[in-house]
Structure formats: structure tokens, C-alpha cells
Motif scaffolding. Structure first.
Motif, PDB file in Angstrom:
ATOM      1  N   GLU A  83       1.195  -1.299  -0.040  1.00  0.00           N
ATOM      2  CA  GLU A  83      -0.010  -0.144   0.331  1.00  0.00           C
ATOM      3  C   GLU A  83       0.450   1.434   0.188  1.00  0.00           C
ATOM      4  O   GLU A  83       1.199   1.485   1.100  1.00  0.00           O
ATOM      5  CB  GLU A  83      -1.327  -0.155   0.932  1.00  0.00           C
ATOM      6  CG  GLU A  83      -2.068  -1.208   1.419  1.00  0.00           C
ATOM      7  CD  GLU A  83      -2.835  -0.792   2.179  1.00  0.00           C
ATOM      8  OE1 GLU A  83      -2.544   0.500   3.497  1.00  0.00           O
ATOM      9  OE2 GLU A  83      -3.832  -0.674   2.005  1.00  0.00           O
ATOM     10  N   SER A  84       0.512   2.320  -1.161  1.00  0.00           N
ATOM     11  CA  SER A  84       1.735   3.203  -1.282  1.00  0.00           C
ATOM     12  C   SER A  84       0.480   4.704  -1.749  1.00  0.00           C
ATOM     13  O   SER A  84      -0.213   4.138  -2.061  1.00  0.00           O
ATOM     14  CB  SER A  84       2.506   2.905  -2.439  1.00  0.00           C
ATOM     15  OG  SER A  84       3.225   3.974  -2.379  1.00  0.00           O
ATOM     16  N   GLU A  85       1.277   5.453  -1.077  1.00  0.00           N
ATOM     17  CA  GLU A  85       0.892   6.861  -1.893  1.00  0.00           C
ATOM     18  C   GLU A  85       1.359   7.388  -2.988  1.00  0.00           C
ATOM     19  O   GLU A  85       2.619   6.903  -2.993  1.00  0.00           O
ATOM     20  CB  GLU A  85       1.243   8.333  -0.385  1.00  0.00           C
ATOM     21  CG  GLU A  85       0.687   8.377   1.148  1.00  0.00           C
ATOM     22  CD  GLU A  85       1.592   9.125   1.343  1.00  0.00           C
ATOM     23  OE1 GLU A  85       1.789  10.143   1.237  1.00  0.00           O
ATOM     24  OE2 GLU A  85       1.178   8.752   2.761  1.00  0.00           O
ATOM     25  N   LYS A  86       0.989   8.125  -3.544  1.00  0.00           N
ATOM     26  CA  LYS A  86       0.621   8.103  -4.899  1.00  0.00           C
ATOM     27  C   LYS A  86       1.640   9.266  -4.946  1.00  0.00           C
ATOM     28  O   LYS A  86       1.445  10.637  -4.430  1.00  0.00           O
ATOM     29  CB  LYS A  86      -0.094   8.296  -5.800  1.00  0.00           C
ATOM     30  CG  LYS A  86      -0.752   6.990  -6.212  1.00  0.00           C
ATOM     31  CD  LYS A  86      -2.707   6.994  -6.626  1.00  0.00           C
ATOM     32  CE  LYS A  86      -2.280   5.839  -7.046  1.00  0.00           C
ATOM     33  NZ  LYS A  86      -3.343   5.487  -5.775  1.00  0.00           N
ATOM     34  N   VAL A  87       2.609   9.863  -5.997  1.00  0.00           N
ATOM     35  CA  VAL A  87       3.619  11.004  -5.760  1.00  0.00           C
ATOM     36  C   VAL A  87       3.271  11.243  -7.377  1.00  0.00           C
ATOM     37  O   VAL A  87       2.613  11.083  -8.127  1.00  0.00           O
ATOM     38  CB  VAL A  87       5.597  11.033  -4.713  1.00  0.00           C
ATOM     39  CG1 VAL A  87       4.880  10.706  -4.132  1.00  0.00           C
ATOM     40  CG2 VAL A  87       5.695   9.860  -6.514  1.00  0.00           C
ATOM     41  N   ASP A  88       3.855  13.320  -7.848  1.00  0.00           N
ATOM     42  CA  ASP A  88       4.003  13.319  -8.489  1.00  0.00           C
ATOM     43  C   ASP A  88       4.394  13.159  -9.618  1.00  0.00           C
ATOM     44  O   ASP A  88       4.606  12.731 -10.540  1.00  0.00           O
ATOM     45  CB  ASP A  88       2.965  14.765  -8.944  1.00  0.00           C
ATOM     46  CG  ASP A  88       2.040  14.756  -8.362  1.00  0.00           C
ATOM     47  OD1 ASP A  88       1.319  14.275  -8.208  1.00  0.00           O
ATOM     48  OD2 ASP A  88       1.919  16.318  -7.247  1.00  0.00           O
ATOM     49  N   PHE A  93       9.914   9.772  -5.285  1.00  0.00           N
ATOM     50  CA  PHE A  93       9.342   8.936  -4.537  1.00  0.00           C
ATOM     51  C   PHE A  93       9.905   8.202  -3.275  1.00  0.00           C
ATOM     52  O   PHE A  93      10.915   7.808  -3.671  1.00  0.00           O
ATOM     53  CB  PHE A  93       8.619   7.903  -5.300  1.00  0.00           C
ATOM     54  CG  PHE A  93       8.035   6.295  -3.699  1.00  0.00           C
ATOM     55  CD1 PHE A  93       7.125   6.439  -4.023  1.00  0.00           C
ATOM     56  CD2 PHE A  93       9.200   4.995  -4.150  1.00  0.00           C
ATOM     57  CE1 PHE A  93       6.193   5.365  -3.159  1.00  0.00           C
ATOM     58  CE2 PHE A  93       8.309   3.986  -3.075  1.00  0.00           C
ATOM     59  CZ  PHE A  93       7.416   4.368  -2.837  1.00  0.00           C
ATOM     60  N   LYS A  97       8.928   7.057   3.452  1.00  0.00           N
ATOM     61  CA  LYS A  97       7.647   7.349   3.505  1.00  0.00           C
ATOM     62  C   LYS A  97       6.215   7.214   3.167  1.00  0.00           C
ATOM     63  O   LYS A  97       5.599   8.236   2.976  1.00  0.00           O
ATOM     64  CB  LYS A  97       8.669   9.214   2.826  1.00  0.00           C
ATOM     65  CG  LYS A  97       7.241  10.285   2.682  1.00  0.00           C
ATOM     66  CD  LYS A  97       8.376  11.717   1.847  1.00  0.00           C
ATOM     67  CE  LYS A  97       7.217  12.528   2.481  1.00  0.00           C
ATOM     68  NZ  LYS A  97       7.694  14.019   1.701  1.00  0.00           N
ATOM     69  N   HIS A  98       6.211   7.319   1.386  1.00  0.00           N
ATOM     70  CA  HIS A  98       5.265   6.818   0.709  1.00  0.00           C
ATOM     71  C   HIS A  98       5.205   5.377   1.240  1.00  0.00           C
ATOM     72  O   HIS A  98       3.714   5.277   0.806  1.00  0.00           O
ATOM     73  CB  HIS A  98       6.232   6.942  -0.329  1.00  0.00           C
ATOM     74  CG  HIS A  98       5.805   8.668  -0.303  1.00  0.00           C
ATOM     75  ND1 HIS A  98       7.004   9.561  -0.816  1.00  0.00           N
ATOM     76  CD2 HIS A  98       5.614   9.172  -0.359  1.00  0.00           C
ATOM     77  CE1 HIS A  98       7.884  10.000  -1.258  1.00  0.00           C
ATOM     78  NE2 HIS A  98       5.972  10.941  -0.548  1.00  0.00           N
ATOM     79  N   ILE A  99       5.493   3.715   1.478  1.00  0.00           N
ATOM     80  CA  ILE A  99       4.738   3.135   1.901  1.00  0.00           C
ATOM     81  C   ILE A  99       4.144   3.133   2.669  1.00  0.00           C
ATOM     82  O   ILE A  99       5.372   3.203   3.548  1.00  0.00           O
ATOM     83  CB  ILE A  99       6.390   1.909   1.157  1.00  0.00           C
ATOM     84  CG1 ILE A  99       6.754   2.076  -0.366  1.00  0.00           C
ATOM     85  CG2 ILE A  99       5.247   0.186   1.889  1.00  0.00           C
ATOM     86  CD1 ILE A  99       7.260   0.767  -0.599  1.00  0.00           C
ATOM     87  N   ARG A 100       2.832   2.518   2.788  1.00  0.00           N
ATOM     88  CA  ARG A 100       2.145   2.597   4.174  1.00  0.00           C
ATOM     89  C   ARG A 100       1.982   0.967   4.423  1.00  0.00           C
ATOM     90  O   ARG A 100       1.799   1.742   5.635  1.00  0.00           O
ATOM     91  CB  ARG A 100       0.271   2.952   3.682  1.00  0.00           C
ATOM     92  CG  ARG A 100       0.411   5.115   3.515  1.00  0.00           C
ATOM     93  CD  ARG A 100      -0.969   5.012   3.384  1.00  0.00           C
ATOM     94  NE  ARG A 100      -1.587   4.358   1.925  1.00  0.00           N
ATOM     95  CZ  ARG A 100      -2.262   5.201   1.110  1.00  0.00           C
ATOM     96  NH1 ARG A 100      -2.164   5.925   1.214  1.00  0.00           N
ATOM     97  NH2 ARG A 100      -2.937   4.562   0.435  1.00  0.00           N
TER      98      ARG A 100
END
Length: 137
Positions: A83-88, A93, A97-100
Motif C-alpha cells: 500500500e503506497s501513497e501516490k507521488v507526482d 518517491f 515515506k510513501h509506503i504505508r
């Protein structure tokens, strides 16, 4: 399988105010019960089943952690998904920081689109039929 009708009460969701059926789960079967029932079916001692189950769990978990998919006959396939946040921007990335987190994804065994796990399920409305989503724990 018993179900209840639930109303979505979260005003930030587009489904707010709508109703849906959700499964009701009264019991959780623990490994002790599974081992006992399996030993009875096999005509063996619970210690034998415990040993096999513990070993299979260790091997399956090891393969899942390594990123492998695990297929168990007559049951299905499982794999871990990130599960990961999306980055522009790709360069922004950062895993920490971005992998939840990680979730287990299970796909029941299927033969020509037929999934035996779901065969014979009937639906019955639970006595305590209606609760709001906000009532969930």
C-alpha cells in the motif's frame, strides 16, 4: 451466511446515505480448533497436525516475505501487496515515506471461472438486521 444491512454515515464518502449488505461473523475459529478437527478427519494425533501446520505456516510466510506468490491446492493463491501513497514525480518517491504498509491478498482456487469456496453459500438476514457503518468497531 448471515448478513446485516448497513448505512454509510461518513459524509466524506460519495456513498453516504446508501445501504448495503455486509457479512456477520459470530465466531473466530482458532488454530487449536482447526488442528483438532483436522486430526479427527485424518485419524491422527493433534501433535502431528500441529507440526505440519506450523511448518507450512513458516514456509508460506517466508515465501510471502520474499515477494513470492503461494498457491495451495484446493484453496487458492496468496500474495503480499504494497500500500503506497501516490507521488507526482518519480524522483520524489521514498519507500520509508510513501509506503504505508502491506496487505495479504487471497484469491480462491478457480476452475474455468468457478470458485468452489463460494459454492453452496446461502444468505440469511441476521436478527439484528440494521446498523450504521459508524457502529462498527
Amino acid at each position: 451466511m448471515k448478513y446485516r444491512i448497513k448505512k454509510e454515515t461518513n459524509p466524506t464518502r460519495p456513498t453516504c446515505g446508501k445501504y448495503k449488505a455486509v457479512a456477520v461473523h459470530y465466531h473466530t475459529v482458532d488454530s487449536k480448533q482447526l488442528i483438532k478437527e483436522t486430526a479427527q478427519r485424518m485419524g491422527t494425533h493433534t501433535s502431528n497436525v500441529l507440526g505440519v501446520l506450523s511448518s507450512v505456516a513458516a514456509v508460506v510466510n517466508s515465501h510471502l516475505r520474499e515477494g513470492d506468490r503461494v498457491r495451495l491446492p484446493d484453496w487458492g493463491m496468496m500474495k503480499l501487496e504494497i500500500e503506497s501513497e501516490k507521488v507526482d514525480n518519480l524522483k520524489d518517491f521514498r519507500a520509508k515515506k510513501h509506503i504505508r504498509g502491506v496487505r495479504l491478498h487471497f484469491l480462491p482456487e478457480s476452475f474455468e471461472g468457478h470458485q468452489e469456496l463460494y459454492e453452496g453459500i446461502t444468505f440469511e438476514k441476521d436478527k439484528n438486521n440494521f446498523i450504521n457503518f459508524s457502529d462498527e468497531i
